[in-house]
Scaffold this motif. Structure first.
Motif, mmCIF file in Angstrom:
data_model
loop_
_atom_site.group_PDB
_atom_site.id
_atom_site.type_symbol
_atom_site.label_atom_id
_atom_site.label_comp_id
_atom_site.label_asym_id
_atom_site.label_seq_id
_atom_site.Cartn_x
_atom_site.Cartn_y
_atom_site.Cartn_z
ATOM 1 N N LEU A 105 54.313 47.831 38.727
ATOM 2 C CA LEU A 105 54.960 46.707 39.423
ATOM 3 C C LEU A 105 54.168 46.313 40.663
ATOM 4 C CD1 LEU A 105 58.724 47.756 39.160
ATOM 5 C CD2 LEU A 105 57.552 45.973 37.849
ATOM 6 N N PHE A 106 53.779 47.287 41.463
ATOM 7 C CA PHE A 106 52.985 46.972 42.651
ATOM 8 C C PHE A 106 51.624 46.382 42.264
ATOM 9 C CE2 PHE A 106 55.720 49.986 45.156
ATOM 10 C CZ PHE A 106 56.091 49.074 46.145
ATOM 11 N N ALA A 107 51.024 46.904 41.189
ATOM 12 C CA ALA A 107 49.743 46.354 40.730
ATOM 13 C C ALA A 107 49.901 44.901 40.312
ATOM 14 C CB ALA A 107 49.210 47.194 39.563
ATOM 15 N N SER A 108 51.007 44.571 39.665
ATOM 16 C CA SER A 108 51.254 43.191 39.242
ATOM 17 C C SER A 108 51.412 42.264 40.438
ATOM 18 C CB SER A 108 52.502 43.134 38.359
ATOM 19 O OG SER A 108 52.357 43.972 37.226
ATOM 20 N N VAL A 109 52.108 42.751 41.470
ATOM 21 C CA VAL A 109 52.249 41.966 42.699
ATOM 22 C C VAL A 109 50.874 41.703 43.304
ATOM 23 C CG1 VAL A 109 53.185 41.939 45.052
ATOM 24 C CG2 VAL A 109 54.565 42.847 43.161
ATOM 25 N N ALA A 110 50.067 42.752 43.427
ATOM 26 C CA ALA A 110 48.726 42.609 44.003
ATOM 27 C C ALA A 110 47.869 41.681 43.149
ATOM 28 C CB ALA A 110 48.069 43.984 44.133
ATOM 29 N N MET A 111 48.031 41.745 41.839
ATOM 30 C CA MET A 111 47.246 40.893 40.941
ATOM 31 C C MET A 111 47.494 39.413 41.211
ATOM 32 S SD MET A 111 47.464 40.691 36.788
ATOM 33 C CE MET A 111 49.102 39.927 36.816
ATOM 34 N N PHE A 112 48.747 39.026 41.332
ATOM 35 C CA PHE A 112 49.041 37.610 41.547
ATOM 36 C C PHE A 112 48.641 37.154 42.948
ATOM 37 C CE2 PHE A 112 51.703 38.096 37.750
ATOM 38 C CZ PHE A 112 51.286 36.964 37.059
ATOM 39 N N HIS A 113 48.738 38.034 43.916
ATOM 40 C CA HIS A 113 48.214 37.678 45.237
ATOM 41 C C HIS A 113 46.701 37.495 45.163
ATOM 42 C CE1 HIS A 113 51.609 37.739 47.997
ATOM 43 N NE2 HIS A 113 52.097 38.787 47.331
ATOM 44 N N TYR A 114 46.056 38.342 44.412
ATOM 45 C CA TYR A 114 44.603 38.246 44.233
ATOM 46 C C TYR A 114 44.218 36.921 43.566
ATOM 47 C CZ TYR A 114 40.174 39.250 41.758
ATOM 48 O OH TYR A 114 38.904 39.197 41.229
ATOM 49 N N LEU A 115 44.964 36.529 42.537
ATOM 50 C CA LEU A 115 44.636 35.297 41.827
ATOM 51 C C LEU A 115 44.957 34.051 42.647
ATOM 52 C CD1 LEU A 115 45.951 36.237 38.256
ATOM 53 C CD2 LEU A 115 43.572 36.147 39.012
ATOM 54 N N ASP A 116 45.985 34.131 43.509
ATOM 55 C CA ASP A 116 46.449 32.952 44.250
ATOM 56 C C ASP A 116 45.785 32.785 45.607
ATOM 57 O OD1 ASP A 116 48.110 32.457 42.146
ATOM 58 O OD2 ASP A 116 49.944 33.156 43.130
ATOM 59 N N GLU A 117 45.397 33.893 46.217
ATOM 60 C CA GLU A 117 44.920 33.850 47.602
ATOM 61 C C GLU A 117 43.647 33.004 47.727
ATOM 62 O OE1 GLU A 117 44.915 33.922 51.280
ATOM 63 O OE2 GLU A 117 46.470 35.210 50.388
ATOM 64 N N LYS B 219 41.660 37.848 49.539
ATOM 65 C CA LYS B 219 41.587 37.822 48.073
ATOM 66 C C LYS B 219 40.989 39.125 47.549
ATOM 67 C CE LYS B 219 40.611 34.141 45.629
ATOM 68 N NZ LYS B 219 41.589 34.174 44.515
ATOM 69 N N TYR B 220 39.861 39.551 48.130
ATOM 70 C CA TYR B 220 39.204 40.756 47.623
ATOM 71 C C TYR B 220 39.951 42.023 48.039
ATOM 72 C CZ TYR B 220 35.608 37.604 46.112
ATOM 73 O OH TYR B 220 34.947 36.588 45.469
ATOM 74 N N ALA B 221 40.679 41.953 49.149
ATOM 75 C CA ALA B 221 41.529 43.094 49.512
ATOM 76 C C ALA B 221 42.643 43.253 48.488
ATOM 77 C CB ALA B 221 42.111 42.887 50.908
ATOM 78 N N TYR B 222 43.261 42.121 48.099
ATOM 79 C CA TYR B 222 44.298 42.164 47.062
ATOM 80 C C TYR B 222 43.697 42.605 45.728
ATOM 81 C CZ TYR B 222 47.971 39.934 49.855
ATOM 82 O OH TYR B 222 48.930 39.662 50.789
ATOM 83 N N GLY B 223 42.485 42.150 45.431
ATOM 84 C CA GLY B 223 41.835 42.554 44.188
ATOM 85 C C GLY B 223 41.597 44.047 44.140
ATOM 86 N N ARG C 191 41.953 32.686 50.918
ATOM 87 C CA ARG C 191 41.046 33.303 51.896
ATOM 88 C C ARG C 191 40.315 34.468 51.231
ATOM 89 N NH1 ARG C 191 45.877 34.100 56.061
ATOM 90 N NH2 ARG C 191 46.850 34.384 54.012
ATOM 91 N N SER C 192 38.993 34.406 51.278
ATOM 92 C CA SER C 192 38.184 35.356 50.509
ATOM 93 C C SER C 192 38.403 36.798 50.939
ATOM 94 C CB SER C 192 36.704 34.998 50.630
ATOM 95 O OG SER C 192 36.295 35.032 51.989
#
Length: 949
Positions: free
Chosen positions: A178-190, A196-200, A192-193
């Protein structure tokens, strides 16, 4: 113009949100409410921590590995299972490293190792509630996140894997996913680079942690693969080429990195699903090929519209499926469901049973039987599907968030319906879709053509309307959790296991039915080796069942090869005896499913009643009647142990009745003389003459709580002695001083006496005062025993022993064996034609000289003894355990301080293949091989107490 103006005014009014103050309150209040719900969820899950031990039997094992991880961090070997050789740890070590780290943190505040372990599953539940809120908020709205969290906090389907006393890995996996899924969508949407890479990075780390948490974690990587594939295909087919390229650029490297890092952790044991990761890599390679075709195939193929693009994608996928079918074989279509189902041959674990709607209702209701949460999730699925398809075909937009939600739900519910064990797996998706439906209702209110104050009012009314659901759910779960907070370890078991701990050797082995193996092994209880448990030695289950459900020579098992010392028989296992009888080959599957093997009654005198379904057993003179419902029956016969009376019946009920002082039992005729009845209930009846006496000479009662009997096992015992007096042989129970001829009737249980030596020892005041060799070169065939005649000169003494000395297995491995420097499985150290330097460390009850070291090859297999096929309901399966070969690899070994470490050159000739072929030729399709073992075994001169008194 007027209509256009009115429409514009309506749209403007619709766009007005609730009042800014109310909106600010909601934005602050919702996270606070989620934290409160998470805390309440934690508290509900901690209710079961009030027990002295753990509710879930498997958790005893997980606790032991958790303790090993705290000591060693990356243990590979568990010494207490699969005696005498131990077992490799098959679970991902991440499941234990993470709670061990949790312990290291909370121990700073004085929390003990055990308390931290109890706290961890509820803490996982706490974090999961927060995770589902964040995911719901990211995928849809604050309201979806809030209600998903509220539902998950009380949902039984989630509670069952996150309550204190249940430390299995699926709860931890789901939290990380669940947390990985949250981070994934933040990574795809963010945008600011840096973020974005921190979320990735967070997405990759959390997804890898999910792989380390559970052997069922391939669900996660396949869900992520499916999401990536469907999103890419959707964007391509609907002409969103730039979005498609951007998605591929972001998502594919992250997903590939998850697989690479996960696979890199396989050798350490932190992740155990290497085969599934390889499969995911192969599937991802197929997706890459498809992606290349979608990106560059336009040079050669017609991509002019979505129908042509869809046709190209469909053709490539079809080719891929055909290739996968050729590569994997026909089993590919059943990989998801068939892998998790019981089979006709092996079906005893309830968690492998197929899920029913009654199970779904029990897990996905507010108050246990309303199915409300599951119904809401289905409605949410419908609404989500309609919105997704509307966006797809009307707006030609691929809503990746809705797609993920629908895919997550679909895969979860599909798996949930394949087996009971996956009921938990759907809990997050069900809560999410139910929360999504409610979130849509709140969004509908916010989109109304009304004043902000009116919207605020309707929002409050909707909240008031829905609040009773989580309140009622929490109250119901609280009561259920309190009711659950009872120790699974009964008083009898606790007393018995503590007796074992205090009265037996640290290297001793005890066994019962496999359900209790983890209790035997637990450091909280007896801390002894167990021949079978809930996760190891599943091939031995059939052999144990053969012994328990059988009778006579056919039921004799070579327990000495397991180095068994104690056998525990619990009379409450009457409730499990259908499964035991089936696994032991005594009955067919149809009989297992339609007949109760043992039916207990309570009472005294002439009347006994069944406390479970109200049947009655009555004795009237020479007639015994069993009343079941409105019908009366007579058993085949009745044995009344209170009077010594044997009463024959008409046999209209195919059972034998046994009458005791305060209870009675009905035993199905096929198991009416089973060893279980002899050892657990004291029924001294066998279909073979003298077998009960033989059995009790090998299994000697040393401790009893009334319902749980502990027997010391001796593979060789004297069940009868006869003394020559005045020209005749007369049976005696004890030895008297003097010189005379004696016949010793030796029961050799499951193995022969070979070239043995029998000694008489006499003791006075606790000290040995006399020893005499009575016989040498003694041989007894366990299938055709004949008495041994000796001459005794018996001195005056307080106590006597008759002892057999012959070669037998001694010692237990205390470390994982290594072959050519690499750890290997203790139960299969090498295969046919294998060779290399074998390194072993073992412990012993005493020091030995002139030990031999052998590789022992054992086959455990089933032969269908009834029925036309394995799937026939009338099929029965007879278990066999054949020790087919001993390969000597060292001799002249000696121990020091009851231990030994050896490095020897070992070689195993071709044994397994030829014997497998022999069995196949003999039994054909009736054969099912359950286990092939190649175990290192030390052989030494061993003493067996035949008799004492």
């Amino acid at each position: 113009m007027v209509k256009t103006r009115e429409k514009e005014m309506k749209e403007a009014k619709k766009g007005e949100n609730i009042s800014p103050l109310f909106e600010r309150i909601i934005k602050i209040a919702i996270p606070v409410v989620v934290l409160v719900a998470a805390y309440i969820g934690y508290h509900l899950r901690m209710q079961t921590a009030a027990t002295r031990y753990f509710i879930d039997p498997d958790t005893f094992y997980h606790y032991e590995i958790y303790r090993l991880v705290i000591q060693e961090w990356l243990p590979k070997y568990y010494a207490l299972a699969e005696p005498p050789v131990g077992s490799t740890i098959g679970e991902p070590l991440g499941l234990y490293i993470i709670p061990a780290v949790f312990y290291k943190v909370v121990s700073l505040f004085g929390v003990t190792e055990l308390s931290a372990f109890r706290m961890f599953p509820p803490f996982v539940g706490f974090l999961s509630i927060i995770a589902i809120y964040l995911l719901g908020r990211k995928l849809h709205s604050e309201w979806t996140g809030l209600w998903s969290a509220l539902i998950l906090s009380f949902l039984v389907g989630h509670f069952v894997r996150t309550f204190s006393g249940n430390a299995r890995g699926d709860g931890l996996f789901m939290m990380f996913f669940l947390f990985a899924s949250v981070a994934m969508f933040h990574y795809l949407d963010e945008k600011r680079s840096s973020l974005k890479y921190a979320y990735g990075a967070l997405f990759v780390i959390l997804a890898v942690l999910s792989l380390a948490a559970w052997n069922g974690s391939p669900f996660g990587i396949m869900a992520l693969l499916g999401f990536g594939a469907l999103t890419a295909i959707g964007l391509f087919v609907f002409g969103k080429i730039e979005e498609f390229k951007e998605f591929v650029k972001l998502y594919y490297p992250a997903y590939l990195l998850i697989l690479i890092l996960g696979y890199a952790l396989v050798p350490s044991g932190v992740v155990r699903v290497g085969g599934h990761i390889r499969f995911a890599l192969e599937a991802f390679a197929g997706l890459l090929i498809l992606t290349v075709v979608m990106l560059y195939g336009g040079r050669y193929l017609n991509y002019s519209d979505k129908l042509h693009r869809l046709a190209v994608v469909s053709a490539v996928i079809l080719i891929g499926l055909v290739g996968a079918r050729l590569y994997v074989g026909p089993k590919i279509w059943g990989l998801m469901s068939g892998a998790y189902q019981s089979t006709q041959v092996y079906e005893t674990v309830q968690e492998l049973a197929k899920t029913t709607m009654a199970d779904v209702t029990r897990y996905y209701s507010v108050r246990g039987s309303d199915s409300l949460v599951f119904v809401l999730s289905l409605a949410g699925l419908g609404v989500g599907a309609i919105r997704f398809l509307y966006d797809l075909f009307r707006k030609e937009e691929v809503n990746s968030k809705a797609l993920f939600m629908l895919l997550f739900y679909g895969m979860s519910v599909y798996l949930m319906m394949t087996a009971v064990r996956f009921l938990f797996l759907a809990s997050a998706a069900v809560a999410l879709l139910a929360g999504y439906l409610i979130g849509e209702a709140f969004q509908a209110v916010l989109n109304m053509n009304d004043k902000p104050s009116t919207k605020a009012l309707y929002t409050l009314l909707l909240i008031l309307l829905l609040v009773p659901m989580p309140v009622a759910g929490a109250m119901y779960l609280n009561n259920s959790a309190k009711a659950m907070a009872r120790d699974s370890v009964t008083t009898s078991w606790e007393e018995t296991l503590n007796w074992l701990k205090n009265n037996t050797n640290e290297y001793d082995t005890a066994t019962s039915w496999w359900d209790y193996g983890y209790w035997i092994e637990s450091s909280l209880l007896s801390n002894r080796r167990a021949s079978a448990d809930g996760g190891h030695a599943r091939d031995r289950d059939h052999i144990l069942a053969l012994f328990l459900a059988g009778d006579g020579v056919k039921s004799e098992v070579d327990f000495e090869s397991w180095e068994l010392n104690y056998f525990l028989a619990w009379n409450q296992d009457w409730a499990k005896f259908n499964a035991i009888s089936y696994l032991g080959g005594a009955i067919t599957r149809n009989e297992r499913d339609t007949m109760s093997m043992i039916i207990p009654f309570q009472g005294s005198g002439n009347t006994f009643t069944n406390p479970y379904f109200g049947g009655m057993l009555t004795i009237e003179g020479n007639k015994v009647t069993v009343t079941l419902g409105n019908n009366q029956y007579e058993p085949i016969q009745t044995v009344d142990f209170t009077t010594g009376q044997l009463i024959q019946g008409k046999g209209t009920l195919p059972y034998v009745a046994y009458i005791f002082q305060n209870y009675a039992i009905l035993a199905y005729y096929k198991i009416a003389t089973s060893n279980f009845l002899k050892l657990a209930f004291g029924v001294p009846i066998s279909s073979e003459g003298n077998f009960t006496e033989k059995l009790l000479s090998n299994f000697r009662l040393v401790h009893s709580t009334g319902d749980l009997n502990t027997y010391e096992f001796q593979p060789f015992g004297i069940y009868r002695m006869e003394v020559m007096e005045n020209g005749t042989w007369n049976a005696v129970n004890k030895l008297k001083p003097g010189e005379y001829r004696v016949k010793l009737y030796i029961s050799a249980f499951g193995r022969d006496v070979r070239d043995g030596k029998i000694l008489l020892r006499a003791y006075k005041g606790g000290s040995k005062v006399y020893e005499e060799v009575l016989a040498e070169n003694v041989n007894v065939d366990h299938t055709n025993e004949t008495p041994v005649e000796v001459t005794m000169k018996v001195p005056e003494a307080d106590h006597y022993e008759l002892v057999l000395i012959q070669k037998g297995p001694v010692g237990v491995l205390t470390e994982q064996p290594k072959l050519n420097g690499k750890p290997v499985s203790p139960i299969r150290v090498m295969g046919d034609g294998g060779s290399g330097e074998l390194e072993l460390r073992a412990g012993f009850r005493k020091d030995y000289k002139n030990l031999e070291l052998n590789l022992r090859v054992t086959f455990i297999y089933l032969v269908r003894s009834a029925g036309k096929s394995n799937d026939d309901p009338n099929a029965a399966f007879e278990p066999h355990m054949d020790i087919v070969h001993y390969e000597p690899i060292a001799s002249g070994l000696s121990t020091e301080n009851r231990a030994i470490r050896v490095k020897v050159s070992a070689h195993l000739p071709e044994v397994i293949g030829p014997y497998t072929q022999k069995l196949q030729e003999e039994y054909g399709d009736k054969l099912t091989i359950r286990g092939i073992r190649v175990e290192p075994v030390f052989i030494g001169e061993k003493e067996y107490t035949l008799w004492e008194g």
